[in-house]
Design a protein around this motif. Sequence first.
Motif, mmCIF file in Angstrom:
data_model
loop_
_atom_site.group_PDB
_atom_site.id
_atom_site.type_symbol
_atom_site.label_atom_id
_atom_site.label_comp_id
_atom_site.label_asym_id
_atom_site.label_seq_id
_atom_site.Cartn_x
_atom_site.Cartn_y
_atom_site.Cartn_z
ATOM 1 N N PHE A 1 -5.077 -7.574 -7.594
ATOM 2 C CA PHE A 1 -3.867 -7.239 -7.666
ATOM 3 C C PHE A 1 -2.998 -8.816 -7.444
ATOM 4 C CE2 PHE A 1 0.306 -6.790 -5.414
ATOM 5 C CZ PHE A 1 0.965 -5.715 -6.138
ATOM 6 N N ALA B 1 -7.384 -6.056 -3.697
ATOM 7 C CA ALA B 1 -6.240 -6.756 -3.342
ATOM 8 C C ALA B 1 -6.428 -8.411 -4.029
ATOM 9 C CB ALA B 1 -6.472 -6.974 -1.765
ATOM 10 N N VAL C 1 3.060 -12.311 -5.718
ATOM 11 C CA VAL C 1 2.790 -11.979 -4.351
ATOM 12 C C VAL C 1 3.401 -12.996 -3.549
ATOM 13 C CG1 VAL C 1 1.163 -11.587 -2.607
ATOM 14 C CG2 VAL C 1 0.890 -10.349 -4.695
ATOM 15 N N HIS D 1 2.399 -3.757 -0.327
ATOM 16 C CA HIS D 1 1.332 -3.228 -1.130
ATOM 17 C C HIS D 1 0.029 -3.432 -0.037
ATOM 18 C CE1 HIS D 1 3.424 -3.745 -4.757
ATOM 19 N NE2 HIS D 1 3.736 -4.866 -4.288
ATOM 20 N N THR D 2 -0.545 -2.096 0.045
ATOM 21 C CA THR D 2 -1.841 -2.227 1.098
ATOM 22 C C THR D 2 -3.078 -1.918 0.340
ATOM 23 O OG1 THR D 2 -1.561 0.269 1.354
ATOM 24 C CG2 THR D 2 -0.342 -1.170 2.904
ATOM 25 N N ASP E 1 8.644 -5.383 -0.492
ATOM 26 C CA ASP E 1 7.793 -4.527 -1.327
ATOM 27 C C ASP E 1 6.447 -4.678 -0.799
ATOM 28 O OD1 ASP E 1 7.129 -3.132 -3.591
ATOM 29 O OD2 ASP E 1 7.261 -4.589 -5.069
ATOM 30 N N SER F 1 7.350 -9.729 -1.828
ATOM 31 C CA SER F 1 6.243 -8.862 -2.143
ATOM 32 C C SER F 1 5.000 -9.166 -0.954
ATOM 33 C CB SER F 1 5.739 -8.999 -3.619
ATOM 34 O OG SER F 1 4.217 -8.515 -3.744
ATOM 35 N N ASN G 1 -0.054 -10.244 -10.246
ATOM 36 C CA ASN G 1 1.149 -9.864 -9.939
ATOM 37 C C ASN G 1 1.761 -11.104 -8.967
ATOM 38 O OD1 ASN G 1 1.591 -6.766 -10.490
ATOM 39 N ND2 ASN G 1 -0.701 -7.022 -9.657
ATOM 40 N N SER H 1 2.401 -0.821 7.324
ATOM 41 C CA SER H 1 3.553 -0.748 6.393
ATOM 42 C C SER H 1 4.556 0.183 6.731
ATOM 43 C CB SER H 1 2.720 -0.015 4.980
ATOM 44 O OG SER H 1 2.254 1.235 5.431
ATOM 45 N N VAL I 1 1.412 -8.480 0.773
ATOM 46 C CA VAL I 1 0.041 -7.591 0.669
ATOM 47 C C VAL I 1 -0.592 -7.544 1.819
ATOM 48 C CG1 VAL I 1 -2.340 -7.961 -0.483
ATOM 49 C CG2 VAL I 1 -0.371 -8.356 -1.867
#
Lengths: 279, 161
Positions: B48, B45, B54, B37-38, B35, B10, B52, B25, B12
């Motif tokens: 997140f 951020a 990361v 995430h932007t 995976d 994951s 989660n 991305s 970021v």
Amino acid sequence: MDTTRSKDDQQLRELKTQVEELSRALQEMKRRLMLSEKSALLGQLVAGIAHEINTPLGALKSNSDLFMRYTFKIKAMLLDPESPGEVRENPAILKLFAEVEKLNRVNKEASDRIVEIVNGIRRYARKDECAPTQADLHEILNSTLAIVHHELKNRVIVHLSYQADPRIHCFPGQLSQIFVNLIVNASHAIEGRGEIFIKTYNRNSDAVVEIRDTGKGIPQSELARIFEAGFTTKKNGMGMGLALVKQMADNHRGQIEVESAVGAGTTFRIILPAGDLQE
Amino acid sequence: MTGLNEDNASVVLVDDEEMVLTSLSSFLTLETTYDVHTFTSAKTALKFIENNDVDIVISDYLMPEMDGITFLGKVRHVKPEIPRIILTGYADKENAIKAINEVGLYQYIEKPWDNDDLLITLRNGLEKQRLMKKLQEKIEQINKAYADLQGIHKEIVKTFV
């Protein structure tokens, strides 16, 4: 009495002349100061712009690379032996791919060139660097050429011959300014079309950068004065270019050699000793 | 990380410029199975990351609400094990290098970046994190084995004395 007065008058006149001369010199210094402040401000502005360009340029550079990657994948999918013959062997599709690939190559070249120009500008504009660092002599020359390109294109052909060990401990911004000055001077010395030969090589442990032009040359009588501050033969020149070159070469414990023949051209050699510079 | 598997790591990405996020991305989607995430906001951020799993964070340096170094410092505060990478323009390079020591950054990437270099940095960061995790597991195993041994030792002593 009369002789005393005329003596006083004489002294007064001399003083007046001196004051006038001083005031002229002051005016000239003021003019130079304003010019140097203006150029420092311009330098800051340009460095700021070069920095701002990096974000959109980063996206463009990356995307032009991505278009190549995506085109490659799509082409591989369409031309896969599994896909129908009318797709695989369709000349129109192949022609479209050839066009797209050509454009992708141009985009990559174009963005690489912008990156090179921006690198050159930010390196050149970094006058404030106080600590010497390890750098690549040939990279500095290449980024310098990118920013003087407009001065040379379609008129002067540049020949490069890089033979030196490129590792150098230096002030990269100052080296770039030395090369900009010498290359622009070389270009100005060429009336109409001509050539500039840039060569690097090692002499013992020193690195030598040689810049030779096929321009009009410098008369023997002027050769001794070219590094003097204020000496110029250009119409709008300030006579600062080579004086700065000399100063910046000194900062590198470097030597400058000049050879010139009127009508044949001039050769400048910057000799940079090996080893680390002091901060 | 989802176990010790790097493939669905994951990632970021934080940059106030949408165009940088789109490009990064798109590249990671094309070349990896990460995976991604932007975020255009460092604050969002951070939330997140708190909530989660990361595996790695890449952040721009100059951003309006919070600069990248402050943001990555906060990431270290909440999850110190996540490798942190800063994306920086040339003019901030010296600050970025200072920050590598101050807030313990894994690496910095200069703008305009090269996609292949970026991927190598990312993979190495993930590999480092995977090895650190493995090391942590081994240390825990050793500690547990040592504790067990201590217990047995006590038992033996008790039996004989």
